[in-house]
Design a protein around this motif. Structure first.
Motif, mmCIF file in Angstrom:
data_model
loop_
_atom_site.group_PDB
_atom_site.id
_atom_site.type_symbol
_atom_site.label_atom_id
_atom_site.label_comp_id
_atom_site.label_asym_id
_atom_site.label_seq_id
_atom_site.Cartn_x
_atom_site.Cartn_y
_atom_site.Cartn_z
ATOM 1 N N UNK A 114 69.730 31.057 -4.281
ATOM 2 C CA UNK A 114 68.640 30.073 -4.305
ATOM 3 C C UNK A 114 67.305 30.768 -4.552
ATOM 4 N N UNK A 115 67.068 31.883 -3.869
ATOM 5 C CA UNK A 115 65.822 32.631 -4.050
ATOM 6 C C UNK A 115 65.735 33.172 -5.474
ATOM 7 N N UNK A 116 66.842 33.692 -5.998
ATOM 8 C CA UNK A 116 66.845 34.243 -7.355
ATOM 9 C C UNK A 116 66.555 33.176 -8.399
ATOM 10 N N UNK A 117 67.250 32.051 -8.331
ATOM 11 C CA UNK A 117 67.042 30.976 -9.314
ATOM 12 C C UNK A 117 65.649 30.372 -9.161
ATOM 13 N N UNK A 118 65.245 30.115 -7.929
ATOM 14 C CA UNK A 118 63.902 29.553 -7.693
ATOM 15 C C UNK A 118 62.801 30.487 -8.169
ATOM 16 N N UNK A 119 62.962 31.764 -7.879
ATOM 17 C CA UNK A 119 61.963 32.747 -8.311
ATOM 18 C C UNK A 119 61.889 32.829 -9.827
ATOM 19 N N UNK A 120 63.044 32.839 -10.477
ATOM 20 C CA UNK A 120 63.072 32.910 -11.945
ATOM 21 C C UNK A 120 62.408 31.673 -12.552
ATOM 22 N N UNK A 121 62.654 30.504 -11.989
ATOM 23 C CA UNK A 121 62.037 29.277 -12.503
ATOM 24 C C UNK A 121 60.519 29.286 -12.305
ATOM 25 N N UNK A 122 60.082 29.694 -11.125
ATOM 26 C CA UNK A 122 58.643 29.719 -10.842
ATOM 27 C C UNK A 122 57.924 30.724 -11.732
ATOM 28 N N UNK A 123 58.463 31.928 -11.829
ATOM 29 C CA UNK A 123 57.831 32.964 -12.645
ATOM 30 C C UNK A 123 57.864 32.564 -14.125
ATOM 31 N N UNK A 124 58.982 32.042 -14.586
ATOM 32 C CA UNK A 124 59.089 31.595 -15.978
ATOM 33 C C UNK A 124 58.104 30.485 -16.304
ATOM 34 N N UNK A 125 57.976 29.505 -15.408
ATOM 35 C CA UNK A 125 57.032 28.412 -15.620
ATOM 36 C C UNK A 125 55.600 28.921 -15.685
ATOM 37 N N UNK A 126 55.228 29.816 -14.778
ATOM 38 C CA UNK A 126 53.871 30.358 -14.787
ATOM 39 C C UNK A 126 53.583 31.175 -16.043
ATOM 40 N N UNK A 176 49.377 23.661 -21.324
ATOM 41 C CA UNK A 176 50.458 22.912 -20.710
ATOM 42 C C UNK A 176 51.736 22.965 -21.527
ATOM 43 N N UNK A 177 52.880 22.963 -20.820
ATOM 44 C CA UNK A 177 54.165 22.989 -21.513
ATOM 45 C C UNK A 177 54.989 21.747 -21.227
ATOM 46 N N UNK A 178 54.824 21.159 -20.066
ATOM 47 C CA UNK A 178 55.562 19.945 -19.746
ATOM 48 C C UNK A 178 54.796 18.747 -20.295
ATOM 49 N N UNK A 179 55.508 17.736 -20.798
ATOM 50 C CA UNK A 179 54.819 16.596 -21.428
ATOM 51 C C UNK A 179 53.759 15.938 -20.540
ATOM 52 N N UNK A 180 53.984 15.844 -19.253
ATOM 53 C CA UNK A 180 53.029 15.198 -18.365
ATOM 54 C C UNK A 180 51.936 16.152 -17.884
ATOM 55 N N UNK A 181 52.036 17.432 -18.238
ATOM 56 C CA UNK A 181 51.030 18.412 -17.852
ATOM 57 C C UNK A 181 50.213 18.927 -19.040
ATOM 58 N N UNK A 182 50.530 18.468 -20.248
ATOM 59 C CA UNK A 182 49.777 18.933 -21.417
ATOM 60 C C UNK A 182 48.364 18.381 -21.354
ATOM 61 N N UNK A 183 47.435 19.231 -21.771
ATOM 62 C CA UNK A 183 46.031 18.863 -21.683
ATOM 63 C C UNK A 183 45.305 19.372 -22.921
#
Length: 162
Positions: free
Chosen positions: A52-64, A85-92
């Protein structure tokens, strides 16, 4: 600075700059803490916690990383724009039309000079509010010079329609 990008309106735009490597420093520090401190700690408890920590960390770091990379300062026929922004609802998309632009400036201090990573402000001429505020921009000094030069060309060439 002759890179061109296609805007959502289909216009051809001139790319000026993106985030500098210094903008990634916080994400790098977080990745080191997550992968080299939290992950071994999670392995002490059980394998599922570590997964869980590995997948969560990879997702958080990748998103940032992707979000930081998404910042693009550019100009086109209409004005100056900062997209992020990369997500459709976060693009600015924020910007200033050429006719409303006052000036572009950059902040300088010892660290910005040393790392060539500048904070850019593009202000609106009627309200003097900063419409575009971008920190940690690579080649920000050159981008500001290009924006002000282009703005002067348009002003003196009477290309701006009010």
């Amino acid at each position: 600075m002759t890179d061109y990008i296609a805007t959502s309106a289909g216009q051809r735009a001139t790319f000026l700059c993106g985030k500098s490597w210094t903008a990634y420093a916080g994400t790098f520090i977080m990745a080191v803490l997550l992968f080299f401190a939290a992950l071994p700690l999670a392995f002490k408890y059980n394998t599922r916690a570590a997964l869980v920590v590995l997948i969560g960390s990879a997702l958080i770091v990748g998103y940032r990383l992707l979000t930081t990379r998404s910042y693009q300062l550019y100009y086109d026929e209409a004005g100056v724009w900062l997209a992020s922004g990369i997500l459709p609802w976060k693009k600015k998309l924020t910007g200033v039309k050429w006719r409303d632009m006052d000036e572009a400036v950059y902040e300088t201090n010892f660290w910005s000079w040393l790392f060539q990573s500048y904070t850019i402000h593009v202000s609106q001429r009627y309200t003097q509010e900063v419409e575009i505020h971008a920190t940690g921009m690579a080649r920000g000094k050159d981008a500001v010079a290009a924006l002000n030069a282009r703005h002067q060309e348009l002003l003196h060439g009477s290309a701006i329609v009010v």
